[in-house]
Design an enzyme around this catalytic site. Sequence first.
Site, PDB file in Angstrom:
ATOM      1  CB  THR A 219      -0.867  -0.025   1.283  1.00 35.92           C
ATOM      2  OG1 THR A 219      -1.821  -1.061   1.146  1.00 35.92           O
ATOM      3  CG2 THR A 219      -1.577   1.299   1.533  1.00 35.92           C
ATOM      4  N   GLY A 249     -10.820  -1.981   2.950  1.00 29.76           N
ATOM      5  CA  GLY A 249      -9.909  -1.878   4.095  1.00 29.76           C
ATOM      6  C   GLY A 249      -9.906  -0.496   4.711  1.00 29.76           C
ATOM      7  N   GLY A 271      -1.149  -1.596   6.661  1.00 28.01           N
ATOM      8  CA  GLY A 271      -1.144  -2.776   7.534  1.00 28.01           C
ATOM      9  C   GLY A 271      -2.448  -3.530   7.395  1.00 28.01           C
ATOM     10  N   GLY A 273      -5.807  -3.939   7.488  1.00 27.52           N
ATOM     11  CA  GLY A 273      -6.805  -2.879   7.497  1.00 27.52           C
ATOM     12  C   GLY A 273      -7.932  -3.050   8.495  1.00 27.52           C
TER      13      GLY A 273
HETATM   14  N1  ASP Z   1      -4.169  -1.468   4.792  1.00 28.22           N
HETATM   15  C1  ASP Z   1      -4.396  -2.110   3.537  1.00 28.22           C
HETATM   16  C2  ASP Z   1      -5.710  -2.827   3.597  1.00 28.22           C
HETATM   17  O1  ASP Z   1      -5.982  -3.494   4.564  1.00 28.22           O
HETATM   18  C3  ASP Z   1      -3.341  -3.105   3.167  1.00 28.22           C
HETATM   19  C4  ASP Z   1      -1.921  -2.665   3.398  1.00 28.22           C
HETATM   20  O2  ASP Z   1      -1.669  -1.600   3.925  1.00 28.22           O
HETATM   21  O3  ASP Z   1      -1.000  -3.412   3.033  1.00 28.22           O
HETATM   22  O4  ASP Z   1      -6.441  -2.761   2.645  1.00 28.22           O
END
Ligand code: ASP
Length: 353
Positions: A219, A249, A271, A273
Site C-alpha cells: 500500500t 480496508g 497494515g 486494514g
Molecule cells: N491497509 C491495507 C488494507 O488493509 C493493506 C496494506 O496496507 O498493506 O487494505
Amino acid sequence: MRLFPIAVWLGTAVLTSALCTAQTPAPMKKPYGLVIHGGAGIVLRENISPQLEAEYRAKLTEARDAGYAVLERGGSALDAVIAAVIIMEDSPLFNAGKGAVMNQDGICELDASLMDGATQAAGAVASVRRIKNPITLARAVMEKSEHVLLAGEGAEKFAVERGFALVDNSYFQTERRRTELQRAQQLEAAKKSGKKSAAHPSKGDSDEADFERISRYGTVGCAALDQNGNLAAGTSTGGRTNKKFGRIGDAPIIGAGTYANNATCAVSATGWGEFFIRASVAHDIAAQMEYRGTPLAAAANAALAKVAKLGGDGGVVCIDKDGNIALPFNTSGMYRGYRLSTGASAVEIFGPK
Ligand code: ASP
C-alpha cells in the site's frame, strides 16, 4: 512487538550571535517536508534480491522527491501528497494502481483517500476497478462532490462525469500478483482441508508466514506539511490478496488509514486494514495530540500498540504541524522515506536486525 520510531525536530534554531546586531530578528523559517510509505509487512532482506531492493529504493526516492519538489517551490501539502502517491500508483512494485493485488476473482479493486488538514475536507473512493490513479479521484470526490466516500460503480460513474478516462482492469494486473493470488488460494485451500501445502511440508508455521508475506504489503501513502503550515495526507491500495465480497480496508476510511488536521498532524497508515479500522488509527494519533498534548511519536506508537493488542500489525507515517515526523511499524519492515526542509532525508525498507 517492535516499534521503530524516527522523530526529527525541524524547527530552525534562532541564532543569537553577539555579532548579530539587527534590531528585528530574522523571521524563523517555517519547517516543511513529507513522509511516504510503500507498505508494511513481512519485508526481509533475505527475500529481496539486491536488484529488486535497488528498484524499490529508486522508486521511493523518486516519489518522495516529486512530493518534496512541490513543497520546495511553495506548493500545497495536498499537491505534494498527490505527486508522491501517483508515482507509486503508476509503479508495478507497489500494491496500488498498476500492480495492485487481486481479489478472489482475479480482479484489482482499488481504495484511496485524501484529507486536507487546513479545511478538514476529505475525499475517498473504494472498490474502483477502472480508475488509473484512484488518489486523483479521491481528490475529485473531496473537491467536486458533496460526499466523502464513493464506492464501486457509483464512483466510476462520478469519474466519467468529471472527465476521467477509464482503463481496463487488465491495466492493473501483473503476473506477479496473479502468482501471489494462486499461492494464497492454494494456502487457503490447504488450511481448510487441514493439510500442509506442498511448499512447506515440514516447516512448522511457514505456510502461515508465506500467506502473510504475499497477502498484503505495498500500500502507498504520504503525509506532508507545506510552507504555509498546511498538512495533508493520502493513501492508496489494492487491499489484500484474495480479498472477498466487496471487502474494503482502512485506506479509504478517513480516521483509520488517513487523517490530517492542521491543529495536530497528518497520518497515512498501512497494515492489516480490519484492525486499523477498529482502532481508528489515524484519527487516534491526532486525538492523542489534541486532547492530551502527546508528542507525535509517542501518539503513533500508542496507536500501533492498540492495533497489536487487537491482533493486527502494520505501520504509519506521520508529520505534525511543527515538522516532527514518526514512521513506526510493528512488522519486520516497511517501505518508507522522508525529506525535510532541515536537509534530513532517508529511504528505508527493513527494520533493525
Ligand atoms: N491497509 C491495507 C488494507 O488493509 C493493506 C496494506 O496496507 O498493506 O487494505
